[in-house]
Design a protein around this motif. Structure first.
Motif, PDB file in Angstrom:
ATOM      1  N   ALA A 340      -5.346  38.249   5.753  1.00  0.00           N
ATOM      2  CA  ALA A 340      -5.854  39.609   5.284  1.00  0.00           C
ATOM      3  C   ALA A 340      -7.050  39.641   4.866  1.00  0.00           C
ATOM      4  O   ALA A 340      -7.350  38.862   3.866  1.00  0.00           O
ATOM      5  CB  ALA A 340      -4.775  40.333   4.196  1.00  0.00           C
ATOM      6  N   SER A 341      -7.865  40.336   5.680  1.00  0.00           N
ATOM      7  CA  SER A 341      -9.359  40.347   5.337  1.00  0.00           C
ATOM      8  C   SER A 341     -10.061  41.350   4.573  1.00  0.00           C
ATOM      9  O   SER A 341      -9.335  42.603   4.614  1.00  0.00           O
ATOM     10  CB  SER A 341     -10.206  39.809   6.666  1.00  0.00           C
ATOM     11  OG  SER A 341     -11.365  39.823   6.333  1.00  0.00           O
ATOM     12  N   THR A 342     -11.031  41.224   3.779  1.00  0.00           N
ATOM     13  CA  THR A 342     -11.652  42.178   3.096  1.00  0.00           C
ATOM     14  C   THR A 342     -12.474  43.215   4.116  1.00  0.00           C
ATOM     15  O   THR A 342     -12.915  44.189   3.511  1.00  0.00           O
ATOM     16  CB  THR A 342     -12.609  41.677   1.989  1.00  0.00           C
ATOM     17  OG1 THR A 342     -13.422  40.694   2.496  1.00  0.00           O
ATOM     18  CG2 THR A 342     -11.742  41.051   0.816  1.00  0.00           C
ATOM     19  N   ASN A 343     -12.598  42.855   5.240  1.00  0.00           N
ATOM     20  CA  ASN A 343     -13.006  43.837   6.299  1.00  0.00           C
ATOM     21  C   ASN A 343     -11.924  44.963   6.687  1.00  0.00           C
ATOM     22  O   ASN A 343     -12.370  45.499   7.594  1.00  0.00           O
ATOM     23  CB  ASN A 343     -13.660  43.042   7.480  1.00  0.00           C
ATOM     24  CG  ASN A 343     -12.557  42.562   8.213  1.00  0.00           C
ATOM     25  OD1 ASN A 343     -11.312  42.489   8.070  1.00  0.00           O
ATOM     26  ND2 ASN A 343     -12.869  41.475   9.283  1.00  0.00           N
ATOM     27  N   GLY A 344     -10.769  44.927   5.872  1.00  0.00           N
ATOM     28  CA  GLY A 344      -9.974  45.741   6.359  1.00  0.00           C
ATOM     29  C   GLY A 344      -8.884  45.764   7.508  1.00  0.00           C
ATOM     30  O   GLY A 344      -8.466  46.688   8.205  1.00  0.00           O
ATOM     31  N   PHE A 345      -8.685  44.455   7.733  1.00  0.00           N
ATOM     32  CA  PHE A 345      -7.871  44.178   8.854  1.00  0.00           C
ATOM     33  C   PHE A 345      -6.824  43.022   8.477  1.00  0.00           C
ATOM     34  O   PHE A 345      -7.097  42.243   7.865  1.00  0.00           O
ATOM     35  CB  PHE A 345      -8.481  43.498  10.035  1.00  0.00           C
ATOM     36  CG  PHE A 345      -9.331  44.593  10.954  1.00  0.00           C
ATOM     37  CD1 PHE A 345      -8.567  45.456  11.730  1.00  0.00           C
ATOM     38  CD2 PHE A 345     -10.622  44.950  10.442  1.00  0.00           C
ATOM     39  CE1 PHE A 345      -9.584  46.265  12.539  1.00  0.00           C
ATOM     40  CE2 PHE A 345     -11.213  45.795  11.332  1.00  0.00           C
ATOM     41  CZ  PHE A 345     -10.553  46.606  12.143  1.00  0.00           C
ATOM     42  N   LEU A 346      -5.601  43.094   9.139  1.00  0.00           N
ATOM     43  CA  LEU A 346      -4.476  41.965   9.020  1.00  0.00           C
ATOM     44  C   LEU A 346      -4.552  41.363  10.342  1.00  0.00           C
ATOM     45  O   LEU A 346      -4.344  41.905  11.412  1.00  0.00           O
ATOM     46  CB  LEU A 346      -3.414  42.771   8.773  1.00  0.00           C
ATOM     47  CG  LEU A 346      -2.264  41.775   8.472  1.00  0.00           C
ATOM     48  CD1 LEU A 346      -2.112  40.588   7.449  1.00  0.00           C
ATOM     49  CD2 LEU A 346      -0.730  42.248   8.281  1.00  0.00           C
ATOM     50  N   TYR A 347      -4.507  39.877  10.461  1.00  0.00           N
ATOM     51  CA  TYR A 347      -4.425  39.221  11.408  1.00  0.00           C
ATOM     52  C   TYR A 347      -3.227  38.464  11.554  1.00  0.00           C
ATOM     53  O   TYR A 347      -2.718  37.734  10.353  1.00  0.00           O
ATOM     54  CB  TYR A 347      -5.683  38.287  11.767  1.00  0.00           C
ATOM     55  CG  TYR A 347      -7.094  39.069  11.670  1.00  0.00           C
ATOM     56  CD1 TYR A 347      -7.479  39.642  13.013  1.00  0.00           C
ATOM     57  CD2 TYR A 347      -7.768  39.211  10.609  1.00  0.00           C
ATOM     58  CE1 TYR A 347      -8.742  40.289  12.772  1.00  0.00           C
ATOM     59  CE2 TYR A 347      -8.768  39.957  10.479  1.00  0.00           C
ATOM     60  CZ  TYR A 347      -9.204  40.500  11.703  1.00  0.00           C
ATOM     61  OH  TYR A 347     -10.690  41.242  11.497  1.00  0.00           O
ATOM     62  N   VAL A 348      -2.299  38.485  12.657  1.00  0.00           N
ATOM     63  CA  VAL A 348      -1.022  37.913  12.559  1.00  0.00           C
ATOM     64  C   VAL A 348      -1.160  36.726  13.985  1.00  0.00           C
ATOM     65  O   VAL A 348      -1.604  36.815  14.901  1.00  0.00           O
ATOM     66  CB  VAL A 348       0.099  38.784  13.208  1.00  0.00           C
ATOM     67  CG1 VAL A 348       1.329  38.103  12.994  1.00  0.00           C
ATOM     68  CG2 VAL A 348       0.066  39.932  11.922  1.00  0.00           C
ATOM     69  N   TYR A 349      -0.780  35.422  13.343  1.00  0.00           N
ATOM     70  CA  TYR A 349      -0.783  34.327  14.226  1.00  0.00           C
ATOM     71  C   TYR A 349       0.667  33.817  14.358  1.00  0.00           C
ATOM     72  O   TYR A 349       1.341  33.823  13.352  1.00  0.00           O
ATOM     73  CB  TYR A 349      -1.807  33.325  13.943  1.00  0.00           C
ATOM     74  CG  TYR A 349      -3.016  33.755  13.829  1.00  0.00           C
ATOM     75  CD1 TYR A 349      -3.860  33.437  15.087  1.00  0.00           C
ATOM     76  CD2 TYR A 349      -3.867  34.326  12.810  1.00  0.00           C
ATOM     77  CE1 TYR A 349      -5.310  33.776  15.118  1.00  0.00           C
ATOM     78  CE2 TYR A 349      -4.974  34.815  12.979  1.00  0.00           C
ATOM     79  CZ  TYR A 349      -5.945  34.264  14.165  1.00  0.00           C
ATOM     80  OH  TYR A 349      -7.098  34.758  14.198  1.00  0.00           O
ATOM     81  N   ASN A 350       1.177  33.152  15.385  1.00  0.00           N
ATOM     82  CA  ASN A 350       2.379  32.342  15.307  1.00  0.00           C
ATOM     83  C   ASN A 350       2.115  30.977  15.236  1.00  0.00           C
ATOM     84  O   ASN A 350       1.116  30.337  15.740  1.00  0.00           O
ATOM     85  CB  ASN A 350       3.105  32.355  16.848  1.00  0.00           C
ATOM     86  CG  ASN A 350       3.525  34.221  17.073  1.00  0.00           C
ATOM     87  OD1 ASN A 350       3.798  34.812  16.070  1.00  0.00           O
ATOM     88  ND2 ASN A 350       3.504  34.467  18.477  1.00  0.00           N
ATOM     89  N   VAL A 351       2.976  30.263  14.411  1.00  0.00           N
ATOM     90  CA  VAL A 351       2.690  28.842  14.257  1.00  0.00           C
ATOM     91  C   VAL A 351       3.991  28.231  14.658  1.00  0.00           C
ATOM     92  O   VAL A 351       4.909  28.344  14.658  1.00  0.00           O
ATOM     93  CB  VAL A 351       2.869  28.746  12.587  1.00  0.00           C
ATOM     94  CG1 VAL A 351       2.671  26.979  12.385  1.00  0.00           C
ATOM     95  CG2 VAL A 351       1.902  29.579  11.980  1.00  0.00           C
ATOM     96  N   ASN A 352       3.659  27.119  15.697  1.00  0.00           N
ATOM     97  CA  ASN A 352       4.444  26.060  16.208  1.00  0.00           C
ATOM     98  C   ASN A 352       4.887  25.254  15.044  1.00  0.00           C
ATOM     99  O   ASN A 352       4.279  24.230  14.761  1.00  0.00           O
ATOM    100  CB  ASN A 352       4.013  25.549  17.405  1.00  0.00           C
ATOM    101  CG  ASN A 352       5.048  24.863  18.070  1.00  0.00           C
ATOM    102  OD1 ASN A 352       6.109  24.278  17.398  1.00  0.00           O
ATOM    103  ND2 ASN A 352       4.992  24.668  19.425  1.00  0.00           N
TER     104      ASN A 352
END
Length: 424
Positions: A340-352
């Motif tokens: 979650a970034s202070t630029n106003g976006f949530l980024y989701v990644y998959n972790v192996n």
């Protein structure tokens, strides 16, 4: 993770913060705050919108309950505690200086000022203890453990302005527990694991992350973020099982470390794992790998560097230099990295979790636009009509002062009745 007036991104920045078990995300803006549920990576569900309010500087939600504590930029010395679903203000406190951080668990509220810490009883918001004259902590670096098998929770905060000393304080018995000499440089980030048995730390140099046992201060893991450059560490976060540790910094790479025998501090020559040296390109990559095979023949100061655990997995962001907070959470039976970034976006990644390596990008969510799902919008919290404006001066509160408050029913996440109380 907040922004400041001197931050070049302050004009478009928001405050972002995960709750204690990473099941919801709080977003503070110039006009109020929002909460989002994190149980679906494809669709971000907004569960609450505060309506028009002052510019939010800090906000903390207690797990998935209706209890929220926040600070606004225009009133940076005042902490408001609210029942957000009812739109009711429970109480508020004023402090001598600006509030830099607020931490909650089911028994305590900790308020961090630059040179002091206030510990409140969450049941009635009495000030139980004040830690005064702490070393200057202008960034509000601190961490509060959320649970413990022994029924004791701990507060960690810097013990020095010149060195990376960690002071650990027992918030239940209200006494100092231990001091850990963690780094040579001042502290930049701290994080407890789920049960409060481990504490991760990073210094302002940002090259090494260390994990300590809270019981006796023993260094358990030594993790190297990179050899190539120093970094400003924004956030550290364990997964629920305490097998992984994520680190976000001002670089474009989020590192995930595996907490196993290869990263244990006692291992003399840990071998590189999948994803190692990804940030250290070119000749440094080759040089590092060559030295790993013969590290036992190197001087201690050099061999110690190559004996440190390397990142098990990494995620590449499309930006750098923007403050972010990270979380590792299992959603839909898959380990996910949330940024979650202070630029106003949530980024989701998959972790192996088996092989590590590059985390695959999954979704990007805009935290400032309308989202699908249920939405509860209420007006700004209001003071109970029977109690008046219950602003209290925390600096004058006595740890033993009586309270006429009704206790908060913390086990009932849907019920936090408004209350009022006096302070002697």
């Amino acid at each position: 993770m907040s922004y400041s007036e001197n931050d070049p991104f302050s004009q478009q920045s928001v405050f972002v913060n995960f709750n204690q078990d990473f099941t919801s995300l709080a977003v503070g803006t110039k006009t109020g705050y929002r909460f989002f549920a994190l149980n679906n990576v494809d669709r971000l569900e907004q569960i609450h919108h505060s309506g028009e309010q002052e510019d939010i500087a800090l906000i903390e939600r207690l797990f998935n309950s209706s209890l929220v504590a926040f600070v606004s930029l225009p009133s940076s010395r005042k902490l408001k505690v609210c029942h957000f679903k009812r739109g009711k203000e429970i109480t508020n406190f004023s402090y001598s200086n600006a509030i830099l951080a607020v931490k909650l668990n089911r028994s305590r509220v900790v308020v961090c000022l630059e040179e002091s810490l206030y510990i409140h009883n969450i049941q009635d918001m009495r000030v139980l203890h004040t830690i005064r004259d702490t070393p200057a902590n202008p960034k509000g670096v601190c961490a509060l453990s959320t649970a413990s098998d022994r029924g004791v929770t701990y507060l960690a905060y810097p013990g020095s302005t010149s060195m990376g000393e960690i002071q650990i304080f027992d918030t239940e018995n209200l006494c100092a527990k231990i001091m850990i000499p963690a780094h040579n440089s001042p502290l930049a980030a701290l994080a407890f694991n789920t049960n409060g048995s481990l504490l991760a730390s990073a210094s302002e140099k940002g090259t090494v992350i260390r994990v300590f046992s809270v019981t006796d201060g023993t260094r358990i893991y030594e993790l190297r973020r990179g050899l190539k450059r120093c970094a400003t560490i924004y956030s550290l976060a364990f997964n629920a099982e305490s097998t992984l540790l994520a680190c976000a910094s001002n670089t474009e790479t989020v590192h995930i470390f595996k907490l196993d025998e290869n990263s244990a501090s006692s291992t003399a020559s840990a071998q590189p794992t999948v994803g190692s040296f990804q940030e250290d390109a070119g000749w440094m990559n080759m040089f590092g790998k060559a030295l790993m095979s013969g590290s036992s023949y190197l001087p201690f100061a050099v061999s110690d560097v190559f004996a440190q655990g390397r990142s098990f997995a990494t995620a590449k962001l499309t930006f750098s230099g923007i403050p972010s907070v990270v979380a590792l959470s299992t959603i839909d039976r898959q380990c996910r990295l949330l940024v979650a970034s202070t630029n106003g976006f949530l980024y989701v990644y998959n972790v192996n979790v088996e092989q590590g390596g590059d985390c695959s990008f999954w979704r990007q969510h805009n935290l400032l636009e309308g989202v699908s799902g249920s939405e509860t919008t209420v007006g700004a919290p209001t003071t109970p009509s029977s109690g008046g404006d219950q602003i209290q001066d925390a600096s004058k509160a006595s740890p033993n002062s009586p309270s006429s408050a009704n206790s908060l029913r913390l086990q009932d996440d849907a019920e936090f009745p408004p209350m009022s109380h006096g302070v002697e």
